[in-house]
Motif scaffolding. Sequence first.
Motif, short mmCIF file in Angstrom:
data_model
loop_
_atom_site.label_atom_id
_atom_site.label_comp_id
_atom_site.label_asym_id
_atom_site.label_seq_id
_atom_site.Cartn_x
_atom_site.Cartn_y
_atom_site.Cartn_z
N GLN A 44 26.04 1.23 50.00
CA GLN A 44 27.43 1.64 50.16
C GLN A 44 27.46 3.12 50.49
O GLN A 44 26.72 3.90 49.90
N SER A 104 34.08 4.65 49.88
CA SER A 104 34.95 3.88 49.00
C SER A 104 36.33 3.76 49.64
O SER A 104 36.71 4.59 50.48
N LEU A 105 37.05 2.74 49.25
CA LEU A 105 38.40 2.54 49.77
C LEU A 105 39.30 3.67 49.28
O LEU A 105 39.29 4.01 48.09
N PHE A 137 34.44 -5.25 45.55
CA PHE A 137 33.62 -4.51 46.52
C PHE A 137 32.14 -4.51 46.15
O PHE A 137 31.30 -4.17 46.98
N ASN A 162 30.47 -6.93 48.43
CA ASN A 162 30.47 -6.57 49.85
C ASN A 162 30.79 -5.09 49.98
O ASN A 162 31.86 -4.71 50.45
N LEU A 203 31.41 -1.34 50.95
CA LEU A 203 31.82 -0.76 52.22
C LEU A 203 30.74 0.15 52.79
O LEU A 203 30.22 1.03 52.10
N LYS A 204 30.41 -0.09 54.05
CA LYS A 204 29.47 0.76 54.77
C LYS A 204 30.07 1.11 56.12
O LYS A 204 30.66 0.25 56.79
N THR A 205 29.90 2.34 56.53
CA THR A 205 30.45 2.78 57.81
C THR A 205 29.95 1.92 58.95
O THR A 205 30.72 1.52 59.84
N ILE A 251 31.65 -1.54 58.83
CA ILE A 251 33.05 -1.43 59.24
C ILE A 251 33.15 -1.31 60.76
O ILE A 251 34.00 -1.94 61.39
N GLN A 288 35.29 -6.33 56.08
CA GLN A 288 35.17 -4.91 55.75
C GLN A 288 36.12 -4.08 56.59
O GLN A 288 36.81 -3.18 56.08
N THR A 345 39.79 -1.96 55.13
CA THR A 345 40.05 -0.53 55.24
C THR A 345 41.43 -0.24 55.81
O THR A 345 41.85 0.93 55.84
#
Length: 319
Positions: free
Chosen positions: A7, A10-11, A24, A27, A29-31, A34, A160, A164
């Motif tokens: 990761q 974060s949201l 999360f 799953n 969040l990864k740039t 996304i 993802q 966002t």
Amino acid sequence: MAFYSLQDLSLIYPSYFPKPVYDFKKNPLKTTTIELGRKLFYDPILSRDNTISCSSCHNSTQAFSHAGNHLSKGIEGRMGDRNSPAIFNLAWQKKFMWDGVISNIDTQALAPINHPAEMGEDINVAVRKLNKSKEYRTLFYKSFGDSLATSERLLKALSQFQLTIVSSNSKYDHVREGKEKFTLSENKGYQLFKQNCSSCHSEPLFSTYDFANNGLPMDPELDDHGKWNKSFEPADQLMFKIPSLRNLGYTYPYMHDGRFKTLYEVLNHYEKGILKTPTLAKELQNPIVFTDEEKENLLSFLATLNDSLLVSNIDYKKK
């Protein structure tokens, strides 16, 4: 592989928002993921004839709705059977689709991909197309540590990106943050909202995201009974997901079948059009009647829920 972080972001959401219900941890969040999801969202490769993408029915400039279309439009000019719901603040929702038949955003995209009148594609065929693409193999490698596209990875990347998409920059939000103040008309409308609408459209998301029968007479051509279509439980008759009131200025027409073109028509429904059936929401047993002035004030308040930054955010648009 070890050098792939699990990761890296974060949201981001306001402090007055509730905690997201999405897990999360399952799953993160990864740039890179996304970005993969964003590319997939805008790519018609996921449809059978390579003409329809997710964005075809969820336009970023329309708060990810299909403004002006009462029903979704798919491949070969086919018509779907419901209005395309707006996509934002999904991390706070437990059920998806108008009838709540999908209980995890990580699998939601299967429904439109497989729907014969929408994208009309077999998910396995879509995956094979992605694996033939050098560009996608590179993107999957950056996201997952190897270049293999799978249905699970495809769906998680799409979710993802969609997770966002947070709507939290309307005038209402600025008022909550002490940056702006409501006008007299907006404040009067806010009081009317709290008295008449907030039980189903609760702040700050402006929906409980529960399900309700709001008294709409059923369209005989669509023959849509809401949750009952799948459950066949009497209590689910005409029960549809309660949409958020955020961004109504971008997401017309309204209701699950897009029958109302304007918010005036919506208000008139609650005053004169409610059909009483056994599952009708208790809040609607009596008509909701507003004077002309009250309607104007209420609509002034609802306009403060439009998020102009959401619809112009380049992070949500096609690269």
